[in-house]
Design a protein around this motif. Structure first.
Motif, mmCIF file in Angstrom:
data_model
loop_
_atom_site.group_PDB
_atom_site.id
_atom_site.type_symbol
_atom_site.label_atom_id
_atom_site.label_comp_id
_atom_site.label_asym_id
_atom_site.label_seq_id
_atom_site.Cartn_x
_atom_site.Cartn_y
_atom_site.Cartn_z
ATOM 1 N N SER A 4 0.943 -1.151 -0.008
ATOM 2 C CA SER A 4 0.003 -0.018 0.021
ATOM 3 C C SER A 4 0.926 1.278 -0.008
ATOM 4 O O SER A 4 2.040 1.426 0.967
ATOM 5 C CB SER A 4 -1.038 0.113 1.185
ATOM 6 O OG SER A 4 -1.557 1.304 1.293
ATOM 7 N N ILE A 43 0.414 5.602 0.247
ATOM 8 C CA ILE A 43 -0.354 6.560 0.516
ATOM 9 C C ILE A 43 0.306 7.937 0.412
ATOM 10 O O ILE A 43 1.251 7.993 1.008
ATOM 11 C CB ILE A 43 -1.006 6.317 1.825
ATOM 12 C CG1 ILE A 43 -1.732 5.248 1.923
ATOM 13 C CG2 ILE A 43 -2.046 7.598 2.230
ATOM 14 C CD1 ILE A 43 -2.415 4.651 3.305
ATOM 15 N N LEU A 45 -4.276 9.574 6.961
ATOM 16 C CA LEU A 45 -4.034 8.955 8.178
ATOM 17 C C LEU A 45 -4.761 7.873 8.653
ATOM 18 O O LEU A 45 -4.433 6.513 8.972
ATOM 19 C CB LEU A 45 -3.731 9.688 9.472
ATOM 20 C CG LEU A 45 -3.175 9.292 10.932
ATOM 21 C CD1 LEU A 45 -1.528 8.711 10.442
ATOM 22 C CD2 LEU A 45 -3.128 10.244 11.736
ATOM 23 N N ALA A 90 -4.210 5.128 6.216
ATOM 24 C CA ALA A 90 -2.920 4.517 6.595
ATOM 25 C C ALA A 90 -2.995 3.565 7.853
ATOM 26 O O ALA A 90 -2.557 2.413 7.480
ATOM 27 C CB ALA A 90 -1.898 5.507 6.980
ATOM 28 N N ARG A 91 -3.728 3.831 8.805
ATOM 29 C CA ARG A 91 -4.140 3.187 9.668
ATOM 30 C C ARG A 91 -4.820 1.798 9.533
ATOM 31 O O ARG A 91 -4.348 0.776 9.967
ATOM 32 C CB ARG A 91 -4.964 3.619 11.189
ATOM 33 C CG ARG A 91 -5.539 2.756 12.174
ATOM 34 C CD ARG A 91 -5.915 3.623 13.268
ATOM 35 N NE ARG A 91 -4.816 4.243 13.995
ATOM 36 C CZ ARG A 91 -4.016 3.807 14.662
ATOM 37 N NH1 ARG A 91 -3.982 2.572 14.796
ATOM 38 N NH2 ARG A 91 -3.014 4.592 15.236
ATOM 39 N N ASP A 103 -4.425 0.363 6.599
ATOM 40 C CA ASP A 103 -3.597 -0.682 5.622
ATOM 41 C C ASP A 103 -2.653 -1.087 6.602
ATOM 42 O O ASP A 103 -2.064 -2.047 6.262
ATOM 43 C CB ASP A 103 -3.140 0.181 4.789
ATOM 44 C CG ASP A 103 -4.029 0.563 3.590
ATOM 45 O OD1 ASP A 103 -5.308 -0.118 3.610
ATOM 46 O OD2 ASP A 103 -3.816 1.113 2.467
ATOM 47 N N VAL A 104 -2.141 -0.276 7.483
ATOM 48 C CA VAL A 104 -0.954 -0.892 8.493
ATOM 49 C C VAL A 104 -1.505 -1.842 9.183
ATOM 50 O O VAL A 104 -0.806 -3.011 9.655
ATOM 51 C CB VAL A 104 -0.319 0.419 9.386
ATOM 52 C CG1 VAL A 104 0.547 -0.137 10.321
ATOM 53 C CG2 VAL A 104 0.541 1.245 8.327
ATOM 54 N N VAL A 128 3.974 -1.036 3.726
ATOM 55 C CA VAL A 128 3.275 0.390 3.577
ATOM 56 C C VAL A 128 4.085 1.486 3.354
ATOM 57 O O VAL A 128 4.701 1.694 4.452
ATOM 58 C CB VAL A 128 2.078 0.469 4.805
ATOM 59 C CG1 VAL A 128 1.303 1.707 4.578
ATOM 60 C CG2 VAL A 128 1.119 -0.648 4.893
ATOM 61 N N LEU A 166 4.119 5.425 3.395
ATOM 62 C CA LEU A 166 3.385 6.762 3.895
ATOM 63 C C LEU A 166 4.194 8.056 3.504
ATOM 64 O O LEU A 166 5.172 8.460 3.793
ATOM 65 C CB LEU A 166 3.067 7.008 5.257
ATOM 66 C CG LEU A 166 2.397 5.648 5.914
ATOM 67 C CD1 LEU A 166 2.379 5.724 7.402
ATOM 68 C CD2 LEU A 166 1.071 5.429 5.242
ATOM 69 N N ILE A 182 4.457 11.888 4.615
ATOM 70 C CA ILE A 182 3.768 11.794 6.025
ATOM 71 C C ILE A 182 4.955 13.089 6.948
ATOM 72 O O ILE A 182 4.215 13.569 7.959
ATOM 73 C CB ILE A 182 3.695 10.598 6.678
ATOM 74 C CG1 ILE A 182 2.686 10.844 8.036
ATOM 75 C CG2 ILE A 182 4.818 9.785 6.935
ATOM 76 C CD1 ILE A 182 2.131 9.504 8.514
ATOM 77 N N LYS A 238 1.629 -0.947 14.734
ATOM 78 C CA LYS A 238 2.066 -1.614 13.419
ATOM 79 C C LYS A 238 2.148 -3.153 13.934
ATOM 80 O O LYS A 238 2.760 -3.303 14.879
ATOM 81 C CB LYS A 238 3.102 -1.004 13.028
ATOM 82 C CG LYS A 238 3.954 -1.763 11.792
ATOM 83 C CD LYS A 238 5.074 -1.421 11.190
ATOM 84 C CE LYS A 238 6.340 -1.691 12.177
ATOM 85 N NZ LYS A 238 6.371 -3.368 12.281
ATOM 86 N N LEU A 265 7.112 -0.873 7.397
ATOM 87 C CA LEU A 265 6.517 0.654 7.253
ATOM 88 C C LEU A 265 7.742 1.760 6.825
ATOM 89 O O LEU A 265 8.746 1.699 7.371
ATOM 90 C CB LEU A 265 5.929 1.132 8.325
ATOM 91 C CG LEU A 265 5.331 2.466 8.748
ATOM 92 C CD1 LEU A 265 3.982 2.415 7.676
ATOM 93 C CD2 LEU A 265 4.666 2.748 10.013
#
Length: 178
Positions: A39, A41, A91, A94-95, A97-98, A106, A108, A111, A132, A138
């Motif tokens: 993912s 973002i 966010l 993100a939450r 997907d994480v 993932v 970001l 960010i 996570k 990440l």
């Protein structure tokens, strides 16, 4: 990397130099080549016309989402509530997907800038990192990474600017910078 045995790390690509997003996307290409689910973002980039968005969205096992108003913002600007709402929506995505169990990696993107520009609170991002799952890798990109994020990360790379064409007035070029 197997889903059951791998330990996912937290990586940060930051600094004034060019290449933060490029480094993260290099990791995406490597992971995609091994069949991992990814993912990406994009924070503060809006409906993206960036070349990487189009290409990444066409890859199997890669989900791409982009948030923001697609306007240039400065750190000292008055915070636009609509831009802040876009960062908060990013966010939330993100939450999901994480922590959702679907993704191995993932990214970001930008960010760190969203935190630096006060569109997000650093505590919100720290909580996301703490929540996570152990197997999720990440990656956080963007200049001016907060010291608290740097402390909690497993890997931090700072891209240093020695020389940049922007300093001579060269505008961002399609296919090269975006």
């Amino acid at each position: 990397m197997t889903k059951k045995s791998a330990k996912g790390l937290v990586q940060i690509f930051t600094g004034e130099g060019k290449g933060k997003t490029t480094a993260a996307l290099g990791m995406v290409l490597r992971a995609a080549g091994h069949g991992l689910k990814i993912s990406i973002i994009f924070f503060i980039k809006g409906r993206s016309s960036q070349g990487e968005y189009k290409t990444l969205a066409a890859l199997p096992n890669v989900k791409v989402a982009s948030f923001g108003l697609r306007q240039f913002i400065h750190k000292n600007d008055v915070i636009n509530p609509a831009e802040k709402a876009q960062a908060q929506a990013a966010l939330v995505a993100a939450r999901e997907d994480v922590t959702g169990g679907e993704f191995d990696l993932v990214v970001l993107d930008e960010i760190n800038v969203a935190v630096d520009f006060r569109l997000l609170g650093v505590q919100e991002v720290l909580q996301l990192i703490k929540d996570k799952p152990p197997r999720v890798e990440l990656i956080l990109t963007g200049r001016n990474a907060d010291k608290k994020l740097i402390e909690i990360a497993d890997l931090v790379t700072e891209m240093g600017k020695i020389k940049h064409p922007f300093d001579k007035g060269v505008k961002a070029r399609k296919g090269i910078e975006f």
